[in-house]
Design a protein around this motif. Structure first.
Motif, short mmCIF file in Angstrom:
data_model
loop_
_atom_site.label_atom_id
_atom_site.label_comp_id
_atom_site.label_asym_id
_atom_site.label_seq_id
_atom_site.Cartn_x
_atom_site.Cartn_y
_atom_site.Cartn_z
N LEU A 50 0.85 -1.20 0.00
CA LEU A 50 0.00 0.00 0.00
C LEU A 50 0.88 1.25 0.00
O LEU A 50 0.68 2.18 -0.78
N TYR A 51 1.89 1.24 0.86
CA TYR A 51 2.82 2.37 0.91
C TYR A 51 3.51 2.56 -0.45
O TYR A 51 3.62 3.67 -0.97
N ASP A 52 4.00 1.45 -1.00
CA ASP A 52 4.72 1.52 -2.28
C ASP A 52 3.87 2.15 -3.36
O ASP A 52 4.34 2.96 -4.15
N GLU A 53 2.58 1.79 -3.38
CA GLU A 53 1.72 2.34 -4.42
C GLU A 53 1.52 3.84 -4.22
O GLU A 53 1.50 4.62 -5.18
N VAL A 54 1.42 4.27 -2.95
CA VAL A 54 1.30 5.70 -2.65
C VAL A 54 2.56 6.44 -3.11
O VAL A 54 2.49 7.43 -3.82
N GLU A 55 3.72 5.92 -2.72
CA GLU A 55 4.96 6.61 -3.08
C GLU A 55 5.18 6.59 -4.59
O GLU A 55 5.61 7.59 -5.18
N ALA A 56 4.91 5.45 -5.22
CA ALA A 56 5.08 5.35 -6.67
C ALA A 56 4.20 6.38 -7.38
O ALA A 56 4.62 7.05 -8.33
N ASP A 57 2.96 6.53 -6.91
CA ASP A 57 2.05 7.48 -7.55
C ASP A 57 2.53 8.91 -7.37
O ASP A 57 2.41 9.74 -8.28
N ILE A 58 3.07 9.22 -6.19
CA ILE A 58 3.59 10.58 -5.95
C ILE A 58 4.67 10.92 -6.96
O ILE A 58 4.63 11.96 -7.63
N PHE A 59 5.66 10.03 -7.11
CA PHE A 59 6.78 10.36 -7.99
C PHE A 59 6.38 10.28 -9.47
O PHE A 59 6.89 11.05 -10.29
N ALA A 60 5.46 9.37 -9.81
CA ALA A 60 4.99 9.31 -11.20
C ALA A 60 4.23 10.59 -11.54
O ALA A 60 4.41 11.17 -12.63
#
Lengths: 210, 210
Positions: free
Chosen positions: B62-72
């Motif tokens: 869940l965290y990874d998807e949040v962080e990935a979306d921020i940087f994308a």
């Protein structure tokens, strides 16, 4: 420990107390206040949890003492470096150098301050109860510089968020940018390069616009 | 929910999934990864914990998807703003403006990145697995500017830790400096003042030394 060695409690207590603070500072820096556990601090120090509670009533008090010590030490460092420096620009650079050198020599402090900026009122109602001295140190230098006419009318907060805050990122990012960009913030060449840029930016920030 | 309403699973699932991500981003920003609890996310969304596990295998994912979306999202923002801008200085300012505007419009992203910088390898072995695109965006602009002779030979990492990182502190510090220094980072006058300083410092940082 307290019950079995009452005669050496004071000296041993002081050493243990200071060891608890050192370990706690590292753990708060590594994982933050909310995730830190007194059990983990105790285990790392090599004592039992109740022994910590003998020195500190709880996690909040232990954290408070760590943060209070960081800002008190940083403030002393600044006073020492700026003592007798009256020229506003020299005083601003001495203050920035003091912060940079303090944070480089105590990276756990840099990470705790970095977290303090991220945490949305996580540490109680007054986020500046310990950092107030640092903010006032900067405000004093900026106010004096602007009043003297040497500085353009610049906000201390804008300086804090740009030039001064850079020292935090410089220390904290050392190993956060991937293996090929990793650096040692205390390495002389690295530190000289960063300091030169910090001075250059500080001068640009306060220089009256022509 | 999944079992009882299979026919609306897809549409409802998408809305729920996106709501879980929104709530999780706020909670990770507020208290950090280590302290965040899936129970808390579920409760805030108004679903049960197993429903989250239907969408995300665990907290790390869940965290990874949040962080990935921020940087994308940040990277798309930059591409959009720098598209067609070829002059190195204009390109650097467009990149910095893009980061600033992105972080001002999404303060939870600013706090998550601020935490990412403080966390000592807390999120696995590769701290740049999502932020690599942002670092490369800056490196590309700096490399091109230096190669063109318009910029002095400056390290992208020094620029990141000073001028670029300032946008993070500007957003995160808004309510962390005590009531008398509190500001709204999205207020036009405030943002204009900060942006002007950021541009001034960016120019000073890359200007060839006379």
């Amino acid at each position: 420990m307290i019950a079995t060695r009452p005669t050496v409690r004071q000296p041993r207590g002081d050493a243990t107390r200071s060891q608890i603070l050192d370990v706690a500072e590292r753990i708060f820096a590594d994982i933050g206040y909310a995730a830190a556990r007194l059990d983990h601090v105790a285990e790392t120090v090599g004592i039992r949890r109740p022994s910590i509670l003998y020195y500190f009533p709880g996690k909040q008090q232990l954290y408070d003492e760590v943060e209070a010590d960081i800002f008190a030490s940083m403030h002393s460092f600044v006073l020492n470096r700026t003592d007798g420096v009256t020229d506003p620009m020299a005083r601003l650079l001495a203050l920035l150098d003091a912060w940079l050198d303090f944070l480089v020599s105590r990276p756990t402090a840099a990470r705790i301050i970095q977290r303090l900026i991220a945490d949305s009122a996580a540490y109680g109602n007054n986020p500046v109860r310990f950092s107030e001295s640092a903010l006032q140190d900067l405000e004093d230098v900026v106010t004096t510089g602007v009043a003297s006419g040497q500085f353009q009318p610049v906000s201390a907060m804008v300086l804090l968020n740009t030039v001064a805050g850079g020292a935090l990122h410089y220390v904290c990012n050392a190993h956060q940018l991937g293996p090929t960009r990793s650096y040692d913030p205390a390495a002389p060449a690295q530190l000289t390069e960063f300091r030169a840029m910090m001075h250059r930016l500080a001068k640009a920030a306060v220089a009256p616009q022509g």
